[in-house]
Every structure is written in C-alpha cells, then in structure tokens.
Write a protein that holds these residues in place. Structure first.
Motif, PDB file in Angstrom:
ATOM      1  N   PRO A 138       0.829  -1.210   0.000  1.00 13.40           N
ATOM      2  CA  PRO A 138       0.000   0.000   0.000  1.00 13.40           C
ATOM      3  C   PRO A 138       0.859   1.254   0.000  1.00 13.40           C
ATOM      4  O   PRO A 138       1.934   1.286   0.589  1.00 13.40           O
ATOM      5  CB  PRO A 138      -0.798  -0.111   1.296  1.00 13.40           C
ATOM      6  N   ARG A 139       0.374   2.243  -0.689  1.00 15.71           N
ATOM      7  CA  ARG A 139       1.065   3.530  -0.728  1.00 15.71           C
ATOM      8  C   ARG A 139       0.879   4.276   0.589  1.00 15.71           C
ATOM      9  O   ARG A 139       1.758   4.979   1.052  1.00 15.71           O
ATOM     10  CB  ARG A 139       0.511   4.355  -1.879  1.00 15.71           C
ATOM     11  N   ALA A 140      -0.317   4.108   1.166  1.00 13.72           N
ATOM     12  CA  ALA A 140      -0.633   4.756   2.449  1.00 13.72           C
ATOM     13  C   ALA A 140      -1.763   3.984   3.109  1.00 13.72           C
ATOM     14  O   ALA A 140      -2.548   3.324   2.437  1.00 13.72           O
ATOM     15  CB  ALA A 140      -1.048   6.199   2.229  1.00 13.72           C
ATOM     16  N   ILE A 141      -1.832   4.067   4.412  1.00 13.82           N
ATOM     17  CA  ILE A 141      -2.938   3.494   5.167  1.00 13.82           C
ATOM     18  C   ILE A 141      -3.729   4.658   5.739  1.00 13.82           C
ATOM     19  O   ILE A 141      -3.187   5.495   6.473  1.00 13.82           O
ATOM     20  CB  ILE A 141      -2.434   2.564   6.285  1.00 13.82           C
ATOM     21  N   LEU A 142      -5.002   4.719   5.360  1.00 14.92           N
ATOM     22  CA  LEU A 142      -5.857   5.824   5.774  1.00 14.92           C
ATOM     23  C   LEU A 142      -6.622   5.425   7.025  1.00 14.92           C
ATOM     24  O   LEU A 142      -7.216   4.352   7.070  1.00 14.92           O
ATOM     25  CB  LEU A 142      -6.830   6.195   4.657  1.00 14.92           C
ATOM     26  N   THR A 143      -6.609   6.267   8.025  1.00 16.07           N
ATOM     27  CA  THR A 143      -7.304   5.980   9.284  1.00 16.07           C
ATOM     28  C   THR A 143      -8.257   7.118   9.622  1.00 16.07           C
ATOM     29  O   THR A 143      -8.173   8.200   9.046  1.00 16.07           O
ATOM     30  CB  THR A 143      -6.296   5.812  10.439  1.00 16.07           C
ATOM     31  N   GLY A 144      -9.152   6.861  10.546  1.00 20.36           N
ATOM     32  CA  GLY A 144     -10.045   7.914  11.005  1.00 20.36           C
ATOM     33  C   GLY A 144     -11.494   7.502  11.106  1.00 20.36           C
ATOM     34  O   GLY A 144     -12.249   8.089  11.874  1.00 20.36           O
ATOM     35  N   GLY A 161      -1.759   9.765   3.109  1.00 22.79           N
ATOM     36  CA  GLY A 161      -2.403   9.211   4.290  1.00 22.79           C
ATOM     37  C   GLY A 161      -2.723  10.209   5.377  1.00 22.79           C
ATOM     38  O   GLY A 161      -3.263   9.832   6.416  1.00 22.79           O
ATOM     39  N   ASP A 162      -2.405  11.481   5.174  1.00 23.09           N
ATOM     40  CA  ASP A 162      -2.690  12.493   6.193  1.00 23.09           C
ATOM     41  C   ASP A 162      -4.174  12.861   6.182  1.00 23.09           C
ATOM     42  O   ASP A 162      -4.738  13.142   5.125  1.00 23.09           O
ATOM     43  CB  ASP A 162      -1.875  13.770   5.948  1.00 23.09           C
ATOM     44  N   LEU A 163      -4.810  12.864   7.353  1.00 24.40           N
ATOM     45  CA  LEU A 163      -6.197  13.298   7.474  1.00 24.40           C
ATOM     46  C   LEU A 163      -6.233  14.813   7.391  1.00 24.40           C
ATOM     47  O   LEU A 163      -5.601  15.507   8.192  1.00 24.40           O
ATOM     48  CB  LEU A 163      -6.804  12.818   8.797  1.00 24.40           C
ATOM     49  N   LEU A 164      -6.965  15.351   6.405  1.00 22.68           N
ATOM     50  CA  LEU A 164      -6.998  16.790   6.173  1.00 22.68           C
ATOM     51  C   LEU A 164      -8.261  17.457   6.704  1.00 22.68           C
ATOM     52  O   LEU A 164      -8.195  18.504   7.333  1.00 22.68           O
ATOM     53  CB  LEU A 164      -6.863  17.085   4.677  1.00 22.68           C
ATOM     54  N   ARG A 165      -9.417  16.861   6.430  1.00 26.30           N
ATOM     55  CA  ARG A 165     -10.695  17.477   6.783  1.00 26.30           C
ATOM     56  C   ARG A 165     -11.739  16.415   7.102  1.00 26.30           C
ATOM     57  O   ARG A 165     -11.651  15.282   6.658  1.00 26.30           O
ATOM     58  CB  ARG A 165     -11.259  18.296   5.615  1.00 26.30           C
ATOM     59  N   THR A 166     -12.752  16.861   7.843  1.00 27.27           N
ATOM     60  CA  THR A 166     -13.951  16.069   8.084  1.00 27.27           C
ATOM     61  C   THR A 166     -15.114  16.819   7.461  1.00 27.27           C
ATOM     62  O   THR A 166     -15.264  18.023   7.682  1.00 27.27           O
ATOM     63  CB  THR A 166     -14.191  15.896   9.595  1.00 27.27           C
ATOM     64  N   LEU A 167     -15.923  16.127   6.673  1.00 29.39           N
ATOM     65  CA  LEU A 167     -17.079  16.745   6.031  1.00 29.39           C
ATOM     66  C   LEU A 167     -18.327  16.365   6.820  1.00 29.39           C
ATOM     67  O   LEU A 167     -18.763  15.220   6.794  1.00 29.39           O
ATOM     68  CB  LEU A 167     -17.209  16.269   4.580  1.00 29.39           C
ATOM     69  N   GLU A 168     -18.878  17.321   7.529  1.00 30.84           N
ATOM     70  CA  GLU A 168     -20.080  17.098   8.327  1.00 30.84           C
ATOM     71  C   GLU A 168     -21.288  17.605   7.552  1.00 30.84           C
ATOM     72  O   GLU A 168     -21.255  18.699   7.004  1.00 30.84           O
ATOM     73  CB  GLU A 168     -19.987  17.850   9.657  1.00 30.84           C
ATOM     74  N   GLY A 169     -22.356  16.807   7.536  1.00 25.69           N
ATOM     75  CA  GLY A 169     -23.587  17.218   6.879  1.00 25.69           C
ATOM     76  C   GLY A 169     -24.300  18.297   7.673  1.00 25.69           C
ATOM     77  O   GLY A 169     -23.855  18.679   8.757  1.00 25.69           O
ATOM     78  N   PRO A 170     -25.402  18.798   7.145  1.00 25.40           N
ATOM     79  CA  PRO A 170     -26.151  19.852   7.840  1.00 25.40           C
ATOM     80  C   PRO A 170     -26.604  19.383   9.220  1.00 25.40           C
ATOM     81  O   PRO A 170     -27.016  18.247   9.395  1.00 25.40           O
ATOM     82  CB  PRO A 170     -27.349  20.096   6.934  1.00 25.40           C
ATOM     83  N   GLU A 171     -26.567  20.275  10.195  1.00 24.89           N
ATOM     84  CA  GLU A 171     -26.925  19.937  11.574  1.00 24.89           C
ATOM     85  C   GLU A 171     -28.374  19.502  11.712  1.00 24.89           C
ATOM     86  O   GLU A 171     -28.707  18.702  12.570  1.00 24.89           O
ATOM     87  CB  GLU A 171     -26.666  21.130  12.488  1.00 24.89           C
TER      88      GLU A 171
END
Length: 105
Positions: free
Chosen positions: A5-11, A44-54
């Motif tokens: 693998p090129r990167a392992i994505l976590t989160g 593999g760096d976590l950049l952002r979290t996309l949260e839906g409308p509240e």
C-alpha cells in the motif's frame, strides 16, 4: 513482486461505504456507515472532516453516505441514504444541499 500500500488511511470508526480519489488534487475522500466523510491526502494524512447539515444529524437520522464524487475544481458531491445531496468545497465548507425522493444509483 508483491504490491504494497502507498498509504494506510485511518479515522473512520465504522465500515467504509463509499470512496473516491481525485488524482488532480491528490485527495482521497471516503464515507463510513455511521460517520462523517473524511478527506485524506494520498500520503495518508487526514486533512478534513465533512459534516452534513446539523438539521439532519442525530442518532435516529444519522447521515449515511452512499455515493461520493470529487471534481478537479475542488468540489465534492455526497449523496446520503436519506435522499440528501450535499456539495462541499475541498476545504470542508458546506456549499449547497438538495433533497430528492428519487432512487439514485
């Protein structure tokens, strides 16, 4: 030769239900069964979290992403199980929403 693998994505805390790669921007965007969508770099760096409308959040109305598509211009469209479309900027800002009763595949 064995592939590595090129990167392992976590989160994510739950299983991945959809993902897309935007090679032009070097991003991987993924959505999980019970959680938000995440933007990772291809390294593999976590950049952002996309949260839906509240207004749609909460345990009984959890947004479950089914489809994700990213554009080379930096927009991400997410279709959720409940018929909601959301458009996010690559910076994680919610730009537009639309609901539909149609079945999207």
């Amino acid at each position: 030769d064995f592939a590595t693998p090129r990167a392992i994505l976590t989160g994510h805390d739950y299983e991945i239900t959809c993902a897309t790669i935007c090679a032009e921007l070097g991003l991987v965007i993924s959505g999980s069964k019970e959680g938000p969508c995440l933007i990772h770099s291809m390294n593999g760096d976590l950049l952002r979290t996309l949260e839906g409308p509240e207004t749609f959040e909460g345990p009984e109305n959890c947004l479950r992403p089914k489809l994700i598509q990213a554009s080379r211009e930096g927009h991400c469209v997410i279709y959720y199980e409940n018929g909601l479309f959301c458009v996010f900027s690559v910076n994680g800002r919610l730009q537009a929403t639309m609901e539909t009763d149609d079945k999207i595949k």
